[in-house]
Scaffold this motif. Structure first.
Motif, short mmCIF file in Angstrom:
data_model
loop_
_atom_site.label_atom_id
_atom_site.label_comp_id
_atom_site.label_asym_id
_atom_site.label_seq_id
_atom_site.Cartn_x
_atom_site.Cartn_y
_atom_site.Cartn_z
N TYR A 188 69.45 -14.57 63.68
CA TYR A 188 68.86 -14.37 62.36
C TYR A 188 69.81 -13.64 61.42
N GLY A 189 70.77 -12.91 61.99
CA GLY A 189 71.80 -12.27 61.18
C GLY A 189 71.35 -11.00 60.49
N SER A 190 72.26 -10.41 59.73
CA SER A 190 72.01 -9.12 59.09
C SER A 190 71.52 -9.26 57.66
N GLY A 191 71.30 -10.48 57.21
CA GLY A 191 70.84 -10.70 55.84
C GLY A 191 69.34 -10.79 55.73
N LEU A 192 68.89 -11.57 54.74
CA LEU A 192 67.47 -11.69 54.45
C LEU A 192 66.69 -12.23 55.65
N ALA A 193 67.23 -13.25 56.34
CA ALA A 193 66.52 -13.84 57.48
C ALA A 193 66.29 -12.81 58.57
N GLY A 194 67.28 -11.98 58.85
CA GLY A 194 67.14 -10.95 59.87
C GLY A 194 66.13 -9.88 59.49
N ARG A 195 66.05 -9.54 58.17
CA ARG A 195 65.08 -8.55 57.71
C ARG A 195 63.66 -9.12 57.72
N LYS A 196 63.53 -10.37 57.32
CA LYS A 196 62.20 -11.00 57.28
C LYS A 196 61.63 -11.14 58.69
N MET A 197 62.46 -11.58 59.64
CA MET A 197 61.95 -11.73 61.00
C MET A 197 61.68 -10.37 61.63
N ALA A 198 62.48 -9.35 61.29
CA ALA A 198 62.22 -8.01 61.81
C ALA A 198 60.83 -7.54 61.40
N SER A 199 60.45 -7.82 60.14
CA SER A 199 59.12 -7.45 59.67
C SER A 199 58.05 -8.30 60.33
N LYS A 200 58.31 -9.59 60.44
CA LYS A 200 57.31 -10.54 60.95
C LYS A 200 56.97 -10.28 62.42
N CYS A 201 57.98 -10.00 63.23
CA CYS A 201 57.75 -9.86 64.68
C CYS A 201 57.31 -8.46 65.09
N GLY A 202 57.28 -7.52 64.15
CA GLY A 202 56.82 -6.18 64.47
C GLY A 202 57.93 -5.18 64.70
N TYR A 203 59.17 -5.62 64.61
CA TYR A 203 60.30 -4.73 64.86
C TYR A 203 60.37 -3.63 63.81
N THR A 204 60.15 -3.98 62.53
CA THR A 204 60.21 -2.99 61.46
C THR A 204 59.20 -1.88 61.70
N GLN A 205 57.98 -2.25 62.06
CA GLN A 205 56.94 -1.25 62.32
C GLN A 205 57.32 -0.38 63.52
N TYR A 206 57.92 -0.99 64.52
CA TYR A 206 58.32 -0.24 65.72
C TYR A 206 59.36 0.83 65.36
N LYS A 208 59.93 2.19 62.51
CA LYS A 208 59.29 3.20 61.67
C LYS A 208 58.64 4.28 62.52
N GLU A 209 58.02 3.85 63.62
CA GLU A 209 57.27 4.77 64.48
C GLU A 209 58.15 5.56 65.44
N HIS A 210 59.39 5.10 65.65
CA HIS A 210 60.20 5.72 66.71
C HIS A 210 61.54 6.29 66.25
N TYR A 211 62.01 5.94 65.05
CA TYR A 211 63.33 6.39 64.60
C TYR A 211 63.31 6.80 63.13
N THR A 212 64.15 7.78 62.81
CA THR A 212 64.38 8.09 61.40
C THR A 212 65.41 7.10 60.86
N SER A 240 72.86 -0.94 68.23
CA SER A 240 71.50 -1.14 67.72
C SER A 240 70.65 -1.99 68.67
N ARG A 241 71.31 -2.73 69.57
CA ARG A 241 70.54 -3.52 70.55
C ARG A 241 69.70 -2.62 71.46
N LYS A 242 70.13 -1.37 71.62
CA LYS A 242 69.33 -0.44 72.42
C LYS A 242 67.93 -0.31 71.83
N VAL A 243 67.86 -0.22 70.50
CA VAL A 243 66.56 -0.13 69.82
C VAL A 243 65.76 -1.40 70.05
N PHE A 244 66.43 -2.55 69.94
CA PHE A 244 65.72 -3.82 70.13
C PHE A 244 65.19 -3.95 71.55
#
Length: 392
Positions: A188-206, A208-212, A240-244
């Motif tokens: 998905y890459g580091s651009g818009l597609a990567g940010r949109k999927m991060a939000s869609k799959c729940g990664y963004t919320q995760y 938020k809850e675990h890292y500054t 960053s894969r550690k977070v994923f």
């Protein structure tokens, strides 16, 4: 896009080596959990004279003879690999494949006739039944409620069918069947597609809850104004894969818990592999998946075990003593992290000739019998049973 087909172990050596191990382990009482109280499980993955991918749409005209042979070879149980898509070809509307379900009943009855227990691998990825992109199903489990509902209905129906037979021994899902998104997410890459999927799959919320944001900037080596700027890691070994990986372990725990509500005592084959990530200073760190090891409410933890685990992949050969030490250490780590639950080794790979894995450490040919003699005591002490993926 990388496709991770299940490795297949073959070779004429397996039948002799496996038989030697079978009779070493014996029929000892292994566990009081679930349906495993009637003895130590010695399992063979069963797919007739076909392949796991086409077993459920084949005739298997020699089923009775094959199961009789499995019993005579010393096994007391089989594993059935149950592909999600083949048993439930359509999710909206839901549609079930009558032939596969009818064959399931046929196998359960034939196994019972041979006094064989049956363990189920729930949700195998691959089959030849449809041209649909099956990987999309597993990805959608992260964010699509209709897909998850269909999955839970499939699992519930499978449990109801199986539990009608007194030789049903339980089931497990496996990280392997859900892992393709973990690998393919980098595309998905580091651009818009990567940010949109991060939000869609729940990664963004995760995150938020675990890292500054400061911690994420350090791990990503990037700048983020808000959490919505955080994208899915675009490399398999970036720090960053550690977070994923932590996020994905959390997802696996959640899908297991939801499925256990309709399939009681369902376990999960957990990922014993340690995934390397590169710190910003260039040194490597291993990411463990111990957070999944308790397997929720299940009475046991399932795992695939290969003698190569824990050893560098330099094509080296191992002595029996080296391999036994590695087996004990890996299973002890698993037991320490799962609260002392018994283990079920659903794939025991003491011989492996998988194409693409030639550099994996392997047992010296002349040491296999000594290893199997020694590992019997380890397995009896630490597991409720084991299984061979391919033994003939």
């Amino acid at each position: 896009m990388k496709i991770n087909l299940r490795r297949v172990t073959t070779g004429a050596v397996l039948i002799a080596a496996a038989s030697a191990f079978l009779f070493c382990t014996g029929f000892t009482k292994a566990s009081d959990h679930g349906n495993h109280e009637n003895g130590y499980l010695k399992s063979a993955t069963y797919y007739s004279d076909d392949w796991v991918i086409n077993f459920w749409n084949s005739e298997s005209s020699h089923m009775d003879e094959e199961l009789k042979q499995i019993r005579e070879d010393g096994f007391n149980s089989i594993i059935l690999v149950v592909p999600w898509r083949e048993f439930q070809p359509s999710m909206a509307p839901e549609h079930y494949n009558d032939y596969a379900w009818e064959k399931f009943d046929r196998v359960m009855k034939a196994a019972k006739a041979q006094d064989l227990k049956v363990m189920l691998r729930v949700g195998y990825t691959w089959d030849y039944y449809s041209s649909e992109n099956v990987l999309a199903r597993y990805e959608k489990l992260l964010y699509d409620s209709e897909t998850k509902k269909a999955w839970l209905h499939y699992a519930k129906r499978l449990y109801e069918k199986a539990s009608a037979y007194d030789n049903f021994s339980g089931g497990f899902i496996t990280w392997e069947d859900f892992w393709n998104f973990a690998e393919n997410s980098v595309f998905y890459g580091s651009g818009l597609a990567g940010r949109k999927m991060a939000s869609k799959c729940g990664y963004t919320q995760y995150v938020k809850e675990h890292y500054t944001l400061e911690e994420l900037e350090e791990m990503y080596q990037d700048t983020f104004k808000t959490y919505e700027d955080v994208y899915l890691p675009d490399s398999l070994n970036t720090y960053s894969r550690k977070v994923f990986y932590q996020f994905y372990d959390d997802f696996l725990n959640k899908i297991l818990a939801e499925t256990q509500a309709v399939f009681p005592d369902l376990s999960m084959e957990v990922r014993l592999d340690i995934d390397p990530v590169k710190r910003p200073d260039g040194t490597l760190e291993g990411v463990f998946h111990d957070a999944t090891f308790t397997c929720g409410s299940s009475g046991f933890t399932s795992a695939m075990y290969s003698v190569a685990m824990g050893f560098e992949s330099n094509g080296q050969e191992l002595s029996a003593a080296q391999a036994l030490a590695g087996t004990g250490q890996n299973l002890d780590r698993l037991s320490a992290a799962n609260g002392g639950k018994k283990l079920y080794v659903d794939q025991f790979l003491f011989t492996d000739n998988t194409p693409g894995f030639e550099q994996n450490a392997k047992l010296t040919e002349s040491e296999k019998s000594a290893y199997l003699d020694g590992v019997a005591d380890i397995f009896k002490a630490k597991t409720l049973g084991y299984a061979i993926w391919t033994y003939r």
